[in-house]
Scaffold this motif. Sequence first.
Motif, mmCIF file in Angstrom:
data_model
loop_
_atom_site.group_PDB
_atom_site.id
_atom_site.type_symbol
_atom_site.label_atom_id
_atom_site.label_comp_id
_atom_site.label_asym_id
_atom_site.label_seq_id
_atom_site.Cartn_x
_atom_site.Cartn_y
_atom_site.Cartn_z
ATOM 1 N N PHE A 80 2.551 -1.796 -14.025
ATOM 2 C CA PHE A 80 3.327 -1.646 -12.685
ATOM 3 C C PHE A 80 2.797 -1.861 -11.499
ATOM 4 N N TYR A 81 1.230 -1.395 -11.565
ATOM 5 C CA TYR A 81 0.440 -1.836 -10.357
ATOM 6 C C TYR A 81 0.399 -3.285 -10.322
ATOM 7 N N PHE A 82 -0.195 -3.838 -11.626
ATOM 8 C CA PHE A 82 -0.537 -5.167 -11.531
ATOM 9 C C PHE A 82 0.772 -5.993 -11.099
ATOM 10 N N LEU A 83 1.961 -5.658 -11.451
ATOM 11 C CA LEU A 83 3.217 -6.624 -11.347
ATOM 12 C C LEU A 83 3.474 -6.492 -9.708
ATOM 13 N N LEU A 84 3.035 -5.128 -9.078
ATOM 14 C CA LEU A 84 3.441 -4.995 -7.786
ATOM 15 C C LEU A 84 2.591 -5.996 -6.989
ATOM 16 N N LEU A 85 1.058 -5.849 -7.518
ATOM 17 C CA LEU A 85 -0.122 -6.661 -6.727
ATOM 18 C C LEU A 85 0.404 -8.214 -7.023
ATOM 19 N N SER A 86 0.933 -8.626 -8.395
ATOM 20 C CA SER A 86 1.161 -10.050 -8.356
ATOM 21 C C SER A 86 2.186 -10.420 -7.484
ATOM 22 N N ALA A 87 3.450 -9.564 -7.226
ATOM 23 C CA ALA A 87 4.543 -9.785 -6.383
ATOM 24 C C ALA A 87 3.946 -9.942 -5.006
ATOM 25 N N THR A 88 2.914 -9.225 -4.649
ATOM 26 C CA THR A 88 2.354 -9.285 -3.085
ATOM 27 C C THR A 88 1.509 -10.565 -3.000
ATOM 28 N N LEU A 89 0.687 -10.881 -3.976
ATOM 29 C CA LEU A 89 0.242 -11.978 -4.109
ATOM 30 C C LEU A 89 1.016 -13.248 -3.755
ATOM 31 N N ALA A 90 2.227 -13.234 -4.401
ATOM 32 C CA ALA A 90 3.054 -14.287 -4.462
ATOM 33 C C ALA A 90 3.638 -14.522 -3.144
ATOM 34 N N VAL A 106 10.884 -8.551 -13.296
ATOM 35 C CA VAL A 106 10.334 -7.402 -14.231
ATOM 36 C C VAL A 106 10.249 -6.208 -13.591
ATOM 37 N N LEU A 107 9.648 -6.078 -12.287
ATOM 38 C CA LEU A 107 9.709 -4.837 -11.550
ATOM 39 C C LEU A 107 10.946 -4.052 -11.604
ATOM 40 N N ALA A 156 1.029 -1.258 -0.066
ATOM 41 C CA ALA A 156 0.043 0.118 -0.163
ATOM 42 C C ALA A 156 0.847 1.244 -0.104
ATOM 43 N N LEU A 157 2.049 1.225 0.905
ATOM 44 C CA LEU A 157 2.554 2.488 0.927
ATOM 45 C C LEU A 157 3.539 2.738 -0.326
ATOM 46 N N VAL A 158 3.927 1.463 -0.993
ATOM 47 C CA VAL A 158 4.983 1.670 -2.120
ATOM 48 C C VAL A 158 3.959 2.111 -3.194
ATOM 49 N N ILE A 159 2.727 1.540 -3.452
ATOM 50 C CA ILE A 159 1.696 2.165 -4.580
ATOM 51 C C ILE A 159 1.526 3.782 -4.345
ATOM 52 N N LEU A 160 1.314 4.099 -3.071
ATOM 53 C CA LEU A 160 1.167 5.617 -2.919
ATOM 54 C C LEU A 160 2.579 6.566 -3.433
ATOM 55 N N GLY A 161 3.532 5.681 -3.347
ATOM 56 C CA GLY A 161 4.797 6.571 -3.421
ATOM 57 C C GLY A 161 5.012 6.320 -5.128
ATOM 58 N N ALA A 162 4.340 5.252 -5.619
ATOM 59 C CA ALA A 162 5.090 4.949 -7.126
ATOM 60 C C ALA A 162 4.258 5.968 -8.104
ATOM 61 N N ARG A 163 3.026 6.515 -7.973
ATOM 62 C CA ARG A 163 2.220 6.975 -8.912
ATOM 63 C C ARG A 163 2.917 7.951 -9.797
ATOM 64 N N GLN A 164 3.632 9.037 -9.253
ATOM 65 C CA GLN A 164 4.049 9.875 -9.814
ATOM 66 C C GLN A 164 5.539 9.643 -10.603
ATOM 67 N N HIS A 165 6.151 9.000 -9.546
ATOM 68 C CA HIS A 165 7.484 8.513 -10.210
ATOM 69 C C HIS A 165 7.361 7.667 -11.482
ATOM 70 N N ILE A 166 6.467 6.800 -11.259
ATOM 71 C CA ILE A 166 6.581 5.581 -12.472
ATOM 72 C C ILE A 166 5.905 6.513 -13.848
ATOM 73 N N ALA A 167 4.792 7.235 -13.411
ATOM 74 C CA ALA A 167 4.239 7.849 -14.584
ATOM 75 C C ALA A 167 4.847 8.781 -15.298
ATOM 76 N N ALA A 168 6.036 9.445 -14.631
ATOM 77 C CA ALA A 168 6.945 10.315 -15.338
ATOM 78 C C ALA A 168 7.993 9.800 -16.107
ATOM 79 N N ARG A 169 8.165 8.344 -15.767
ATOM 80 C CA ARG A 169 9.401 7.611 -16.268
ATOM 81 C C ARG A 169 8.952 6.570 -17.249
ATOM 82 N N ALA A 170 7.912 5.831 -17.051
ATOM 83 C CA ALA A 170 7.524 4.655 -17.842
ATOM 84 C C ALA A 170 6.278 5.004 -18.895
#
Lengths: 491, 108
Positions: free
Chosen positions: A107-117, A143-144, A87-101
């Motif tokens: 990205f959120y899908f992979l992050l949630l998948s990693a958490t599921l794992a 991949v992340l 949850a905390l990482v997603i909050l931090g990721a928004r602006q960072h990833i949107a500006a770079r990818a």
Amino acid sequence: MNALTTLGLLSPEILLLITALAVLTLDLIWHGERRTGWLPYLAVAGTLAAIVATLAIYGRGESILGEMMAADDFALFFKLVALSATALVILGARQHIAARARREGEFYFLLLSATLASMLATAATDLISLYLAFEFLSLASYVLVSYLRGDDFSVEGGIKYFLYGAVASAIMLYGMTLLYGATGTTTLRGIAEGLNRSAGPLASLAIPISIMLLAGFAFKIAIAPFHQWAPDAYEGAPTPVTAYLSVASKMTGFAVLLRVMVVGMGDFQPTWARVLGAFAIVSMVLGNLVALQQPNIKRMLAYSSIAHAGYIMVGFVTHGLDPVGFTGLNGVLFYAMVYVFTNVGLFLGIIAFENATDSTKIADFAGLFRRSPVLAISMCYFLFSLTGIPFTGGMFAKIFVFGPAMQAGPFGLLLAGIGVVTSVVGAYYYLNVVRTMFFVAGDASAPAVPVGRLVQIGLVAAAVVTLAIGVFPQPLVDLASRSAVVLGMLP
Amino acid sequence: MEDVVGSVPLTWYLVVAAALFCIGLYGVLTRRNAVSILMGVELILNAANINLVAFWRHVGPEQLDGVVFALIVITVAACEAAVGLALIIGVFRSRRSVDLSDIDLLQG
């Protein structure tokens, strides 16, 4: 047990899976900033729902899916750890990833998948489900790390992580097959019985099998001597991913290690406790000493996280040496939860700074206090918590890990002593960042660092939790103790 | 056919698997080419598979866990190769090389 109960006990995973798939689908059909801007909110909402579901089934500890998994309190605690980190990482990721990818939904899908794992891995009580969940986590993490395809550093960090990880997990798998051959079963409980039945002839196998299994687990934890990938992957990865690897992925490794070693190989405790103790010493010394010389804060925190893995291991090892009347195991759980909020909190500050300046050099933090006092003070607080200064969760974490170690005979005393001394070394480089932010004059004309709304929410949440644990540690101690009992080791 | 397979003692299978494991590990440790390292990893995974199937036949063919494990390992190996090769292609695009000696931006 009927199917409905099983589904109920798997509800956190199911909720997270649905969220992940929803994010992926909506990312495909939604276009335009205005709508994709909702994806991180959806991801956080799903994560919070999974946290609520996890809390709702707390204390119902049961084995499900034919002993493939256990939805016990121990697993649930580490699920909470992984979910809070996400949850905390997603909050931090928004602006960072949107500006770079180009696309951020994946990205959120992979992050949630990693958490599921992670959640599946912490619950796994069978070598097959364990290996599968572990590999799932690894593949999502590779991949992340290389998510920014156009960035040479990100791609390089990803390939190094992948090559080390593939080798480590292959060796771990070979160890698992030997364990299966020696005991004729793949369930951890069955393995414990099998090893107990034929303890004599198999004793010689204990060391090689332990080391092979540890190659995989220690790699995930990033504890020396299996840490070589960590600095490169941490520095190359997008900063939110670095934060994720340093907490969620690491703590999942610890959860798996604890369960396999305590439940599956409990009889060989004296053997692996010595090996892990040596790992802890090397990690604490090497991590702290090398961190001293790092000019890049992400790389410094990579070595710092190796050192913290060593501190946590001290709690676990001393537990192995003195199984009676000891509480180091709940210290491990306590430390895991505190470390999530402290470390991700610090990374959120770094993300905010990097968004504004595109730099993660420690020297560039000079004058941050004058530019953005609130950001500097909050980062300062997290650095204090990592150091272990009073009124932070980090202090209690260290006490609960080193305290029991001091009462666990000469080896425990040695470990605790090294831990305390190296913590003091650690204080030097943590406080050096504070000194740079507060007392080194920076560029006088530099503007204030803007902190995005989501990052602000994350920073406040992390700081409040770290402070709350630092002032009232008792609720978390109770929760950790309750969860640690499940492994059947506390009196 | 059944007799031929049955007459081979378990040890032989294990020796073959151990040899394969060592070859794979040697490849991983000595090669500098990322694709060769991936091949070494595949050898180690196959060594584990031989172990699994041999042990399964030896300790209890009535339970399926050994072969199921082997099937899962094959699947995971395929996924891992897919992700790994994708990453290697990513590196090749940026460096024009898959030699690890050339992948040296991150150091210290």
